[in-house]
Design a protein around this motif. Structure first.
Motif, short mmCIF file in Angstrom:
data_model
loop_
_atom_site.label_atom_id
_atom_site.label_comp_id
_atom_site.label_asym_id
_atom_site.label_seq_id
_atom_site.Cartn_x
_atom_site.Cartn_y
_atom_site.Cartn_z
N HIS A 7 33.64 102.74 1.83
CA HIS A 7 33.66 101.76 2.85
C HIS A 7 34.12 100.64 2.54
CE1 HIS A 7 31.47 98.76 5.40
NE2 HIS A 7 31.66 99.84 6.29
N ILE A 82 24.69 93.29 11.72
CA ILE A 82 26.06 93.66 12.65
C ILE A 82 26.45 94.84 11.87
CG2 ILE A 82 27.47 92.18 10.81
CD1 ILE A 82 28.14 92.14 14.48
N CYS A 83 26.87 95.66 12.71
CA CYS A 83 27.19 97.15 12.45
C CYS A 83 26.13 97.94 11.75
CB CYS A 83 28.60 97.18 11.66
SG CYS A 83 30.07 96.28 12.61
N ARG A 99 32.04 90.72 7.35
CA ARG A 99 30.71 90.97 8.36
C ARG A 99 30.37 89.51 9.03
NH1 ARG A 99 31.97 95.58 10.11
NH2 ARG A 99 31.72 97.35 8.72
N ASP A 102 32.64 89.44 11.72
CA ASP A 102 32.23 90.09 12.90
C ASP A 102 30.96 89.39 13.40
OD1 ASP A 102 34.04 92.03 12.19
OD2 ASP A 102 32.87 93.37 10.98
N ASP A 106 30.77 88.19 17.31
CA ASP A 106 29.84 88.98 18.23
C ASP A 106 28.90 87.64 18.92
OD1 ASP A 106 28.54 91.24 19.09
OD2 ASP A 106 26.78 90.71 17.80
#
Length: 122
Positions: A7, A82-83, A99, A102, A106
């Motif tokens: 990942h 997040i995610c 992140r 992100d 968001d």
């Protein structure tokens, strides 16, 4: 977030240019502007509009993007999910920075005030 090498590698090799249009579409869909998007990215990374455009034009990976960035010292104040992951618990530094980005995008899309997104400590 537990270490997930595959990942983390996938994120490291994604180009910022491939994701930026999705960031822009997300915020514009919610009534925010490109200028606001670039403002929060600049707050996190230190990139002015010209530097940000260079990152996009050069199709840099997220790894290079964050190597070129000067992360805001208040970035560590970015908390939340997040995610599916708590950003403050992510162990890989690069994945955590992505992140962070992100998360603030968001928050922008959700209508949060700029002062809150940019973790003003005044």
């Amino acid at each position: 977030m537990k270490n997930n090498i595959a990942h983390d590698e996938r994120i490291a090799h994604l180009t910022f240019a491939s994701v930026y249009p999705h960031y822009l579409a997300k915020v514009e869909k919610k009534g925010r502007t490109k200028e606001e998007l670039q403002q929060v990215i600049a707050w996190l990374t230190g990139f002015d509009d010209k530097m940000l455009e260079e990152q996009i034009t050069n199709k840099v990976t997220f790894e290079t993007f964050f190597q070129n960035a000067v992360l805001n010292p208040n970035a560590e104040l970015i908390k939340g999910v997040i995610c599916g992951y708590r950003v403050e618990d992510i162990e890989n530094p690069l994945t955590q920075k992505v992140r962070y980005l992100d998360k603030i995008i968001d928050e922008l899309a959700k209508g949060k005030k700029m002062e809150k997104i940019m973790r003003s400590t005044q």
